[in-house]
Design a protein around this motif. Structure first.
Motif, PDB file in Angstrom:
ATOM      1  N   LYS A  29       0.840  -1.207   0.000  1.00  0.00           N
ATOM      2  CA  LYS A  29       0.000   0.000   0.000  1.00  0.00           C
ATOM      3  C   LYS A  29       0.870   1.250   0.000  1.00  0.00           C
ATOM      4  O   LYS A  29       0.547   2.239  -0.668  1.00  0.00           O
ATOM      5  N   LEU A  97      -5.369  -3.219  -3.875  1.00  0.00           N
ATOM      6  CA  LEU A  97      -4.676  -2.341  -2.923  1.00  0.00           C
ATOM      7  C   LEU A  97      -4.387  -0.971  -3.509  1.00  0.00           C
ATOM      8  O   LEU A  97      -4.287   0.010  -2.779  1.00  0.00           O
ATOM      9  N   SER A 271      -3.003  -0.599   9.409  1.00  0.00           N
ATOM     10  CA  SER A 271      -3.141   0.220   8.196  1.00  0.00           C
ATOM     11  C   SER A 271      -3.872   1.527   8.486  1.00  0.00           C
ATOM     12  O   SER A 271      -3.528   2.581   7.943  1.00  0.00           O
TER      13      SER A 271
END
Length: 336
Positions: A29, A97, A271
């Motif tokens: 990411k 992603l 995340s």
């Protein structure tokens, strides 16, 4: 004393698995979002190259696992089709992603048990116990709630993640028929499939993304730093396969299932702390329902397996018929 060592080993195995899994997801990411390297085919190709090299070193140099010999005919008849699906699975994960947050992508990936059961029922005409179908209800409901309340929804990213689930399910199902007779572990699996996946993906990546990568290199202030992150993600991706091999041999099926769902929750939390993507309350609830549903599905599957085991020991003649009520998903699946 031995029990304490077993618990400590299992705990370490789960923690290192979590760390490598979260590291792969976050690094990918970061590459797409922070480095602005919007080339998922090339990222996937780097992963395959690093995995092929890593598995070769692990087996041939360090002798971590003995090499499982494969008939040359089976390399193309069995391994190549599996490698193609494996390649599609990884590429779709990286594509998703690029367009959607990690939290949404990981929640959709949790839909895999449902797609696996549905494909087996629809295509392979397998019958399942009613309890299996009911255990899928919270997974489907959680996915629907998460999707309609996702604040960063992107249809292309959603479709990539969803079809990635189908690819994962197809890989799991095909593995039972195509790899029948070969007892592959995760290291040998990567050893055979990663070179094929590299061969499949190299030309499309070069044709579709080559020009864009050259332009990207011209805009980078620190080319070596950026490339080290990209190739570092490939090394971590191989380490993830190695960590799966270790955790499978250090935990029970139930522990593996629960730890796998908790791993998703950890990845989502980490995340969010890094990228700060907006998450609504209903979106978080939908994600929680999905993860709890996956845990419940794993529990139901495990209980049914135990029931079938008892039935087989009591009445061997019924074993062939009774086994058809269970999904063909192995107790411990490779979740790369």
């Amino acid at each position: 004393m031995e029990d304490k060592r077993s618990v400590a080993r299992a705990l370490f195995a789960v923690l290192q698995w979590w760390c490598f899994n979260v590291a792969v997801i976050i690094t990918n990411k970061w590459i797409f979002q922070k480095l602005d390297f919007k080339f998922p085919l090339s990222v996937s190709c780097v992963h395959f190259i690093c995995s092929a090299a890593g598995s070769y070193i692990a087996i041939k140099v360090f002798k971590v696992k003995p090499l499982i010999e494969v008939d040359p005919v089976d390399l193309w008849r069995r391994i190549f089709p599996m490698s193609f699906v494996f390649c599609i699975n990884i590429v779709l994960g990286n594509v998703s992603l690029r367009y959607i947050p990690v939290s949404f992508m990981q929640t959709i990936k949790s839909f895999t048990p449902a797609t696996t059961v549905f494909l087996q029922w629809l295509v392979w005409r397998k019958a399942f116990d009613t309890r299996i179908w009911w255990s899928l209800v919270p997974i489907v409901g959680g996915i629907l709630l998460t999707s309609v309340t996702e604040l960063s929804f992107n249809i292309f990213g959603f479709c990539a993640a969803f079809f990635g689930c189908l690819a994962t399910s197809t890989k799991t199902i095909l593995a039972e028929s195509l790899l029948h007779g070969y007892k592959f572990d995760s290291i040998n699996t990567v050893y055979y499939m990663a070179p094929f996946a590299t061969m499949i993906l190299a030309v499309p990546a070069l044709l579709l993304e080559g020009t864009g990568i050259l332009h990207w290199l011209e805009t980078q202030d620190s080319v070596y730093g950026s490339l080290s992150i990209i190739f570092g993600s490939g090394i971590v991706a191989f380490c993830l396969n190695f960590s799966i091999f270790y955790v499978i041999h250090s935990t029970t099926a139930v522990t593996f299932n629960v730890a796998g769902n908790m791993k998703v929750a950890v990845a989502i939390m980490v995340s969010w702390l890094i990228f700060r993507n907006p998450i609504s309350l209903l979106n978080a609830v939908g994600c929680a329902i999905t993860l709890l549903g996956c845990t419940f599905y794993g529990y139901v599957r495990h209980k049914l397996s135990q029931d079938v085991g008892k039935s087989i020991s009591e009445s061997p003649r019924m074993s062939g018929k009774r086994l058809e009520i269970l999904p063909l998903v192995t107790e411990k699946i490779d979740k790369n």
